[in-house]
Design an enzyme around this catalytic site. Structure first.
Site, PDB file in Angstrom:
ATOM      1  N   HIS A  27      37.520  45.936  41.798  1.00 18.78           N
ATOM      2  CA  HIS A  27      36.651  45.115  41.442  1.00 18.78           C
ATOM      3  C   HIS A  27      35.957  44.253  42.461  1.00 18.78           C
ATOM      4  O   HIS A  27      34.798  43.864  42.717  1.00 18.78           O
ATOM      5  CB  HIS A  27      37.434  43.784  40.712  1.00 18.78           C
ATOM      6  N   LYS A  51      43.664  42.062  25.391  1.00 16.69           N
ATOM      7  CA  LYS A  51      44.754  42.549  26.164  1.00 16.69           C
ATOM      8  C   LYS A  51      45.742  41.520  26.355  1.00 16.69           C
ATOM      9  O   LYS A  51      45.403  39.994  26.456  1.00 16.69           O
ATOM     10  CB  LYS A  51      44.353  42.847  27.346  1.00 16.69           C
ATOM     11  N   ARG A 100      33.180  53.609  36.300  1.00 18.34           N
ATOM     12  CA  ARG A 100      33.778  54.203  37.074  1.00 18.34           C
ATOM     13  C   ARG A 100      33.569  55.570  36.815  1.00 18.34           C
ATOM     14  O   ARG A 100      33.597  56.705  37.459  1.00 18.34           O
ATOM     15  CB  ARG A 100      35.466  54.078  37.012  1.00 18.34           C
ATOM     16  N   SER A 138      43.318  48.120  36.589  1.00 15.61           N
ATOM     17  CA  SER A 138      44.337  47.249  36.514  1.00 15.61           C
ATOM     18  C   SER A 138      45.686  47.857  36.036  1.00 15.61           C
ATOM     19  O   SER A 138      46.771  47.673  36.440  1.00 15.61           O
ATOM     20  CB  SER A 138      43.783  45.950  36.068  1.00 15.61           C
TER      21      SER A 138
HETATM   22  P1  ADP Z   1      38.001  44.324  30.973  1.00 11.74           P
HETATM   23  O1  ADP Z   1      39.112  43.932  30.196  1.00 11.74           O
HETATM   24  O2  ADP Z   1      36.711  43.677  30.599  1.00 11.74           O
HETATM   25  O3  ADP Z   1      37.251  45.907  31.043  1.00 11.74           O
HETATM   26  P2  ADP Z   1      38.645  44.851  33.765  1.00 11.74           P
HETATM   27  O4  ADP Z   1      39.109  43.706  34.502  1.00 11.74           O
HETATM   28  O5  ADP Z   1      39.462  45.823  33.415  1.00 11.74           O
HETATM   29  O6  ADP Z   1      38.289  44.040  32.342  1.00 11.74           O
HETATM   30  O7  ADP Z   1      37.209  45.253  34.220  1.00 11.74           O
HETATM   31  C1  ADP Z   1      36.115  44.380  34.589  1.00 11.74           C
HETATM   32  C2  ADP Z   1      35.053  45.462  34.901  1.00 11.74           C
HETATM   33  O8  ADP Z   1      35.420  45.612  35.941  1.00 11.74           O
HETATM   34  C3  ADP Z   1      34.672  46.322  34.108  1.00 11.74           C
HETATM   35  O9  ADP Z   1      33.212  46.377  33.991  1.00 11.74           O
HETATM   36  C4  ADP Z   1      35.180  47.542  34.839  1.00 11.74           C
HETATM   37  O10 ADP Z   1      34.731  48.610  34.139  1.00 11.74           O
HETATM   38  C5  ADP Z   1      35.195  47.168  35.976  1.00 11.74           C
HETATM   39  N1  ADP Z   1      36.190  48.024  36.764  1.00 11.74           N
HETATM   40  C6  ADP Z   1      37.610  47.777  36.705  1.00 11.74           C
HETATM   41  N2  ADP Z   1      38.258  48.768  37.431  1.00 11.74           N
HETATM   42  C7  ADP Z   1      37.242  49.175  38.442  1.00 11.74           C
HETATM   43  C8  ADP Z   1      37.081  50.175  39.566  1.00 11.74           C
HETATM   44  N3  ADP Z   1      38.100  50.619  40.178  1.00 11.74           N
HETATM   45  N4  ADP Z   1      35.849  50.304  40.102  1.00 11.74           N
HETATM   46  C9  ADP Z   1      34.869  49.544  39.529  1.00 11.74           C
HETATM   47  N5  ADP Z   1      34.959  48.868  38.643  1.00 11.74           N
HETATM   48  C10 ADP Z   1      35.950  48.727  37.976  1.00 11.74           C
END
Ligand code: ADP
Length: 173
Positions: A27, A51, A100, A138
């Site tokens: 992130h 979630k 990703r 995450s």
């Molecule tokens: P959500 O539940 O909305 O997917 P996340 O917190 O999991 O929320 O992710 C928020 C955003 O960050 C999403 O666009 C996700 O694809 C992106 N994201 C999560 N992990 C990574 C990573 N390792 N590298 C790049 N983008 C990421």
């Protein structure tokens, strides 16, 4: 047809929505890439995510706030309901999402088009993280941390500490 676009300079405010449970280096990599592109980036935390988050909203806000310290033009916010409503409120016409792998694409494509249907001035910009973070999520980090694995290269130190405290409390209960 939308009239405000990148060329008119009216869409320099972006929101980067997510659950951020917790924020990871993936992130942060996306935030660092977005910051120089936009005047302002709101890292905005979903309150009513489907979630069941490990960290409370206040905890996630705090971890994001600490992670973005020193990155110019970036602020943290929270939203409940539709992300497009939050975008409208803060004057953003761009939604940032991280991609990703191809596996992220189908879902993100659907959401991006749906968001634009809800608010025609909003476009989604996808950013790719450094290859080091393409397998990082995450949920995976939490799973490793829960079982005592090493997560120091995936999250800032204070996030690792916060997870360790959560999981040690979990085992005490
Ligand atoms: P959500 O539940 O909305 O997917 P996340 O917190 O999991 O929320 O992710 C928020 C955003 O960050 C999403 O666009 C996700 O694809 C992106 N994201 C999560 N992990 C990574 C990573 N390792 N590298 C790049 N983008 C990421």
């Amino acid at each position: 047809m939308k009239t405000d676009n990148l060329h008119t300079g009216n869409c320099r405010i972006a929101v980067y929505p997510g659950t951020f449970d917790p924020i990871t280096n993936g992130h942060i990599d996306i935030i660092r890439r977005a910051a120089p592109i936009f005047q302002k980036v709101y890292v905005t935390i979903a309150v009513n995510s489907a979630k069941q988050p490990l960290f409370s909203l206040e905890e996630r806000l705090d971890l994001v706030r600490r992670s973005i310290e020193g990155i110019p033009g970036v602020e943290v916010s929270a939203f409940s309901g539709l992300v497009v409503d939050h975008a409208r409120q803060v004057g953003a016409t761009v939604i940032i999402r991280g991609l990703r792998a191809i596996s992220d694409f189908e879902y993100e494509f659907q959401i991006a088009l749906m968001n634009r249907k809800q608010y025609h001035l909003v476009d989604t910009v996808f950013l790719m993280p450094d290859e080091r973070y393409t397998y990082l999520s995450s949920s995976l980090v939490k799973e490793i941390a829960r079982h005592g694995g090493k997560v120091e290269c995936f999250v800032p130190e204070f996030v690792e500490t916060a997870m360790r405290e959560k999981f040690s409390k979990e085992t005490r209960e």
